[in-house]
Design a protein around this motif. Sequence first.
Motif, PDB file in Angstrom:
ATOM      1  N   UNK A  57      -9.691  66.952 -31.969  1.00 50.80           N
ATOM      2  CA  UNK A  57     -10.387  65.740 -32.430  1.00 50.80           C
ATOM      3  C   UNK A  57      -9.876  64.514 -31.662  1.00 50.80           C
ATOM      4  N   UNK A  58      -8.553  64.484 -31.453  1.00 52.07           N
ATOM      5  CA  UNK A  58      -7.964  63.344 -30.750  1.00 52.07           C
ATOM      6  C   UNK A  58      -8.294  63.359 -29.269  1.00 52.07           C
ATOM      7  N   UNK A  59      -8.464  64.541 -28.715  1.00 51.06           N
ATOM      8  CA  UNK A  59      -8.760  64.641 -27.283  1.00 51.06           C
ATOM      9  C   UNK A  59      -9.920  65.618 -27.061  1.00 51.06           C
ATOM     10  N   UNK A  60     -11.143  65.135 -27.154  1.00 50.49           N
ATOM     11  CA  UNK A  60     -12.311  66.024 -27.059  1.00 50.49           C
ATOM     12  C   UNK A  60     -12.409  66.729 -25.706  1.00 50.49           C
ATOM     13  N   UNK A  61     -11.718  66.208 -24.684  1.00 50.12           N
ATOM     14  CA  UNK A  61     -11.763  66.863 -23.365  1.00 50.12           C
ATOM     15  C   UNK A  61     -10.839  68.078 -23.278  1.00 50.12           C
ATOM     16  N   UNK A  62     -10.011  68.240 -24.272  1.00 50.33           N
ATOM     17  CA  UNK A  62      -9.099  69.385 -24.285  1.00 50.33           C
ATOM     18  C   UNK A  62      -9.907  70.684 -24.279  1.00 50.33           C
ATOM     19  N   UNK A  63      -9.527  71.604 -23.388  1.00 49.53           N
ATOM     20  CA  UNK A  63     -10.195  72.913 -23.358  1.00 49.53           C
ATOM     21  C   UNK A  63      -9.279  73.915 -24.066  1.00 49.53           C
ATOM     22  N   UNK A  79     -15.004  81.923 -33.075  1.00 51.35           N
ATOM     23  CA  UNK A  79     -15.806  80.689 -33.060  1.00 51.35           C
ATOM     24  C   UNK A  79     -16.198  80.289 -34.487  1.00 51.35           C
ATOM     25  N   UNK A  80     -16.434  81.291 -35.330  1.00 53.94           N
ATOM     26  CA  UNK A  80     -16.807  80.952 -36.707  1.00 53.94           C
ATOM     27  C   UNK A  80     -15.625  80.373 -37.471  1.00 53.94           C
ATOM     28  N   UNK A  81     -14.443  80.956 -37.232  1.00 57.76           N
ATOM     29  CA  UNK A  81     -13.273  80.463 -37.971  1.00 57.76           C
ATOM     30  C   UNK A  81     -12.709  79.183 -37.378  1.00 57.76           C
ATOM     31  N   UNK A  82     -12.904  78.979 -36.073  1.00 64.02           N
ATOM     32  CA  UNK A  82     -12.393  77.765 -35.412  1.00 64.02           C
ATOM     33  C   UNK A  82     -13.466  77.285 -34.426  1.00 64.02           C
ATOM     34  N   UNK A  83     -14.482  76.568 -34.933  1.00 53.87           N
ATOM     35  CA  UNK A  83     -15.652  76.225 -34.111  1.00 53.87           C
ATOM     36  C   UNK A  83     -15.327  75.338 -32.907  1.00 53.87           C
ATOM     37  N   UNK A  84     -14.131  74.758 -32.898  1.00 60.27           N
ATOM     38  CA  UNK A  84     -13.741  73.877 -31.791  1.00 60.27           C
ATOM     39  C   UNK A  84     -13.120  74.648 -30.633  1.00 60.27           C
ATOM     40  N   UNK A  85     -13.035  75.975 -30.729  1.00 57.61           N
ATOM     41  CA  UNK A  85     -12.541  76.789 -29.600  1.00 57.61           C
ATOM     42  C   UNK A  85     -13.619  76.817 -28.517  1.00 57.61           C
ATOM     43  N   UNK A  86     -13.200  76.701 -27.244  1.00 59.57           N
ATOM     44  CA  UNK A  86     -14.168  76.686 -26.139  1.00 59.57           C
ATOM     45  C   UNK A  86     -14.355  78.039 -25.485  1.00 59.57           C
ATOM     46  N   UNK A  87     -13.260  78.805 -25.404  1.00 54.38           N
ATOM     47  CA  UNK A  87     -13.312  80.061 -24.650  1.00 54.38           C
ATOM     48  C   UNK A  87     -12.694  81.174 -25.493  1.00 54.38           C
TER      49      UNK A  87
END
Length: 430
Positions: A57-63, A79-87
């Motif tokens: 949330x603090x750094x949206x560019x974080x991958x 992805x369902x449990x942690x929707x902010x995961x990218x890969x």
Amino acid sequence: MNELDTELALSTLAGGGARNVDSPTEAGVVIVNTCSIRDHAEHKAYSFLGTMKQAKRENPDLVLAVIGCMAQKDGELIFRRAPYVDIVAGTAHFTRIKDYVDEVRAGGKRILALDRDEKVRSEIRAPQIRPDQHSAYVAVMRGCDHHCTYCVVPNTRGIEASRPLDEIVKEVEILVGDGVSEITLLGQNIDSYGKRLTPRATLADLIHRVAEVAGLRRLRFITSHPADIKPELIDCFRPGRIPNLMPYFHFPAQSGSDEVLKRMRRGYTREKYYEIVDAVREARPDIGIAGDTIVGFCGETEEDFERTLELHSRVRYQQAYTFTYSERAHTPAAKMALADDVPHDVKQERLQRLLALQRSIQEVDNVPRIGSVHEVLVTGISKVNPNAWTGRTPQNQLMHFRSERNDLTGRYLTVRVTRTTDLALYGELL
Ligand code: 5AD
Ligand code: SF4
């Protein structure tokens, strides 16, 4: 294996100029390499992912990438449990991490990569990525063809795939050229190394070839399966055969009960296991044997467990990795509906009894080592005492010793044992 896979994943990014930072909040890319072997490991991974929500949330560019066995096993669920995961990238994809990070940065889309046919691109990694400049792991094969009923590995890592012998030798030469003097060859089931290779090669062939690399002082290999040990391998340990092959043997029995071994589908009996231990000790009396043991497997009775205690008393492991059984989805045990029927507190109580026995074995067996002299590879300043140094003996035992000298890391020194505990030897530098 996971430590090595982490190095390889990091190495792809280091090629693009990335470097390690001290905390996830300073990072532009966070890679979570996961393990599925027991429930506890997965809990740790998910709870770490929970802590990454705020960072993201603090750094949206974080991958944020999740790789390894839990990624392979849970896939979309992550992805369902942690929707902010990218890969989410499975066990065959760690050398593609940089590509995936670049794709996410370019397109902002999530990546799910679980195809197990993906090939490891290169095992060569930059020295600055390796956590230890003197010791290194080399994967000789990945995956496992066994079907131990409790184990998730064949499911997450797939069937055995051995690397060609020449490629492994070349990698060892590069590592030794970079200053490495101790190599540990890795395979989930290393005794079947070479099974599908043409020309065929065996683990004994590989050990002979790797041991000849000039400048390699210590060679180790893990992990051995009692159903696959060949006499040629045992011969490798005979004194004088391969001087730089260290007297260390990681040889899990898992249980001392034939009934339990059968339900685990381990493919050997307790007697067969003892025969191999005796043959190895006959070939190399000073060998340090390490084991893995699971307590509380499906249907384990008090009598079964006592057989396991007997096994530890008979084998007298130098070191033992002991676990309570943790039921895993997609394993043969789960599919065969073998009931995880040993109550939690009984598992814990058995584990404590086994640990107490093992501790006393180590304590007793270390005492006669007082006065003996060992060559030690110094690994660094002791973690518990900033005035002492720590190293490893050929048997891979921890040795602590004092010295006013600095910069001993990576050196081979001669140390005489003056005191021992169950966990370590303490000595004086000669
Ligand atoms: N529960 C507990 N321990 C396990 N191991 C593998 N699968 C399980 C499980 N489901 C242990 C075995 C193996 C080590 C790596 O982990 O002892 O040798
Ligand atoms: Fe798992 Fe058995 Fe293969 Fe080891 S030999 S990785 S315990 S299936």
